[in-house]
Design a protein around this motif. Structure first.
Motif, PDB file in Angstrom:
ATOM      1  N   ILE A 108      -7.453 -13.386   7.945  1.00 39.30           N
ATOM      2  CA  ILE A 108      -7.096 -14.465   6.682  1.00 39.30           C
ATOM      3  C   ILE A 108      -6.464 -13.360   5.630  1.00 39.30           C
ATOM      4  CG2 ILE A 108      -9.045 -16.124   7.624  1.00 39.30           C
ATOM      5  CD1 ILE A 108     -10.657 -14.988   4.973  1.00 39.30           C
ATOM      6  N   GLY A 109      -6.123 -12.070   6.003  1.00 41.10           N
ATOM      7  CA  GLY A 109      -5.526 -11.324   4.964  1.00 41.10           C
ATOM      8  C   GLY A 109      -6.574 -10.520   4.435  1.00 41.10           C
ATOM      9  N   THR A 110      -7.631 -11.237   3.372  1.00 43.56           N
ATOM     10  CA  THR A 110      -8.545 -10.375   2.964  1.00 43.56           C
ATOM     11  C   THR A 110      -9.520  -9.702   3.838  1.00 43.56           C
ATOM     12  OG1 THR A 110      -9.678 -12.371   2.423  1.00 43.56           O
ATOM     13  CG2 THR A 110      -8.252 -11.655   0.749  1.00 43.56           C
ATOM     14  N   GLY A 200      -6.855 -18.523  -5.245  1.00 45.08           N
ATOM     15  CA  GLY A 200      -6.938 -17.593  -6.219  1.00 45.08           C
ATOM     16  C   GLY A 200      -5.825 -16.508  -5.952  1.00 45.08           C
ATOM     17  N   PRO A 201      -5.566 -15.758  -6.785  1.00 41.50           N
ATOM     18  CA  PRO A 201      -4.396 -14.876  -6.246  1.00 41.50           C
ATOM     19  C   PRO A 201      -4.909 -13.937  -5.570  1.00 41.50           C
ATOM     20  CG  PRO A 201      -5.364 -14.394  -8.719  1.00 41.50           C
ATOM     21  CD  PRO A 201      -5.839 -15.740  -8.185  1.00 41.50           C
ATOM     22  N   VAL A 202      -4.162 -13.673  -4.391  1.00 42.39           N
ATOM     23  CA  VAL A 202      -4.555 -12.840  -3.233  1.00 42.39           C
ATOM     24  C   VAL A 202      -3.405 -12.293  -2.738  1.00 42.39           C
ATOM     25  CG1 VAL A 202      -5.361 -12.829  -0.833  1.00 42.39           C
ATOM     26  CG2 VAL A 202      -6.375 -14.172  -2.262  1.00 42.39           C
ATOM     27  N   HIS A 203      -3.235 -11.046  -2.598  1.00 45.79           N
ATOM     28  CA  HIS A 203      -2.157 -10.217  -1.779  1.00 45.79           C
ATOM     29  C   HIS A 203      -2.711  -9.006  -1.061  1.00 45.79           C
ATOM     30  CE1 HIS A 203       1.687  -7.569  -2.492  1.00 45.79           C
ATOM     31  NE2 HIS A 203       1.744  -8.327  -1.465  1.00 45.79           N
ATOM     32  N   ALA A 204      -2.852  -9.422   0.199  1.00 42.96           N
ATOM     33  CA  ALA A 204      -3.400  -8.421   1.185  1.00 42.96           C
ATOM     34  C   ALA A 204      -3.084  -8.848   2.421  1.00 42.96           C
ATOM     35  CB  ALA A 204      -5.026  -8.416   1.050  1.00 42.96           C
ATOM     36  N   GLY A 205      -2.781  -7.955   3.312  1.00 42.59           N
ATOM     37  CA  GLY A 205      -2.206  -8.289   4.647  1.00 42.59           C
ATOM     38  C   GLY A 205      -1.199  -9.342   4.721  1.00 42.59           C
ATOM     39  N   ALA A 206      -1.508 -10.414   5.599  1.00 44.69           N
ATOM     40  CA  ALA A 206      -0.572 -11.431   5.676  1.00 44.69           C
ATOM     41  C   ALA A 206      -0.701 -12.540   4.592  1.00 44.69           C
ATOM     42  CB  ALA A 206      -0.745 -12.188   7.091  1.00 44.69           C
ATOM     43  N   ALA A 207      -1.491 -12.227   3.728  1.00 44.84           N
ATOM     44  CA  ALA A 207      -2.003 -13.352   2.764  1.00 44.84           C
ATOM     45  C   ALA A 207      -1.065 -12.995   1.264  1.00 44.84           C
ATOM     46  CB  ALA A 207      -3.281 -13.537   2.383  1.00 44.84           C
ATOM     47  N   ASP A 208      -0.581 -14.004   0.490  1.00 41.35           N
ATOM     48  CA  ASP A 208       0.017 -13.657  -0.721  1.00 41.35           C
ATOM     49  C   ASP A 208       0.065 -15.056  -1.278  1.00 41.35           C
ATOM     50  OD1 ASP A 208       1.196 -12.869  -2.957  1.00 41.35           O
ATOM     51  OD2 ASP A 208       3.253 -12.434  -1.862  1.00 41.35           O
TER      52      ASP A 208
END
Length: 301
Positions: A108-110, A200-208
Motif C-alpha cells: 500500500i506504498g507505506t 493524509g499526505p503520503v509519498h512512498a512507493g506506489a502511493a502519492d
C-alpha cells in the motif's frame, strides 16, 4: 396534437389543377423505385433479410470515456450529468470463507498489509459487509437519479475482496470525480457516532496522495455535514475531537487513490444504540441519502 370533435368534420382539401399530371407521374416512377429496391436487397444491400442492421454488441467492460458519455446521455439536465462516482462497499460478505486469500499481503506504498478483512458485526450477528453493501446499493440508486455514472468495487458478485489495492485501482481507472468507501466501526460499547477518514499526505512507493489531500478533505467535509443533517447522527465521541473528521495514512484504499476519496464509518456496530440504527432499513436509506447529498454538494462546487 389537434383533436376533431364528434360534431365536427375536418376541413376538406381543395383539389389542385395539377393533381392529374402528378398522379400520372407517380404511376410511372413508383414501379421503377420498387424494382431498384428489389435489386438492392437481392445483392445484400439490405442486410440479406431486409431488416435494419443490428447494433454492435457492447463490450464487457466500459472505458472511463464510455462511462462519461453514458452519464452525459442518461443524466442530461441533472446535477451529476457527466460525473463518475466510485462507491466502495467495505469488505465482502463472503470474506470469512476465504481467509487464506484475504490474509495475503499487498503493497500500500507505506508498508504491506492484508488484502482485506472480514469486518466487524453487531452483537446479534449483523455483518458490517452486509451493511456496507446494502447502503452502497441504495446510494447507487440515488446518485444515478442525479445523473451520475456509478461504479461499485463489488456488488456481491465476487467470492472475496477485492483487495484494498484493487479497490483503489478501480476508482483510479474509472477516473472517478469522487470516491467513497462505506464502513461501520467496531469500537467499544458505549462509544457512538460516525466519522469520515481523510487521506493524509503520503509519498512512498506506489502511493502519492499529495494531489488529492485537499480535494478529499473538501469531499469529506461535505459528506460529514450532510450525513449528520439527514441521519441526525452525531460525530463520533471517541475520536476526531468532535469534528467527525480523522486523517490516516495507513489505509491502502486511500494511500493508492489518485482521485478524491474518503472512508465513512457510519456508526459503531458494537454499541447497542448505534447498532439499532445500523440494522434499520429506514435508517440505512437516510444514511445513503446523506452521503448522496454530500457528494452532490462536493461535485457541484
Amino acid at each position: 396534437m389537434s383533436y376533431t370533435g364528434p360534431d365536427l368534420e375536418p376541413p376538406q382539401p381543395r383539389r389542385s389543377p395539377l393533381r392529374r399530371p402528378l398522379t400520372v407521374a407517380l404511376a410511372v416512377l413508383v414501379p421503377g423505385a420498387l424494382l431498384g429496391w428489389g435489386v438492392y436487397a437481392a445483392t445484400g444491400g439490405g442486410g440479406g433479410t431486409g431488416a435494419a442492421p443490428a447494433a454492435p454488441a457492447s463490450t464487457a467492460a466500459a472505458s472511463p470515456a464510455a462511462d462519461r458519455d453514458d452519464a452525459k446521455e442518461s443524466g442530461a439536465g441533472r446535477p451529476l450529468a457527466g460525473k463518475v462516482v466510485l462507491v466502495d462497499p467495505g469488505h465482502n460478505p463472503e470474506n470469512y470463507r476465504h481467509t487464506t486469500e484475504i490474509n495475503r499481503q499487498v503493497d500500500i506504498g507505506t508498508h504491506r498489509k492484508e488484502c482485506d478483512t472480514t469486518g466487524t458485526a453487531t452483537d446479534d450477528g449483523y455483518a458490517e459487509a452486509a451493511f456496507t453493501l446494502d447502503v452502497a446499493r441504495r446510494l447507487r440508486t440515488l446518485l444515478q437519479e442525479q445523473g451520475a455514472t456509478v461504479r461499485l468495487t463489488q456488488d456481491g458478485d465476487r467470492p472475496y475482496g477485492p483487495c484494498v489495492d484493487e479497490r483503489a485501482r478501480i476508482g483510479n481507472e474509472a477516473k472517478a470525480d469522487a470516491a467513497i468507501s462505506i464502513h461501520a466501526d467496531g469500537a467499544g460499547a458505549g462509544q457512538r457516532g460516525f466519522h469520515v477518514i481523510l487521506p493524509g499526505p503520503v509519498h512512498a512507493g506506489a502511493a502519492d496522495t499529495r494531489p488529492i489531500v485537499a480535494s478529499s478533505r473538501a469531499l469529506g467535509e461535505r459528506v460529514a455535514d450532510r450525513f449528520a443533517g439527514v441521519t441526525g447522527s452525531a460525530p463520533a465521541d471517541y475520536l476526531g475531537d468532535g469534528t467527525g473528521l480523522v486523517t490516516r495514512t495507513d489505509l491502502g484504499g486511500l494511500n493508492l487513490s489518485t482521485v478524491p476519496k474518503v472512508f465513512l464509518e457510519c456508526g459503531n456496530m458494537r454499541d447497542s444504540k448505534d447498532a439499532a440504527l445500523l440494522t434499520s432499513g429506514a435508517w440505512r436509506q437516510k444514511a445513503a441519502q446523506g452521503i448522496s447529498e454530500g457528494i452532490v454538494s462536493f461535485l457541484r462546487g
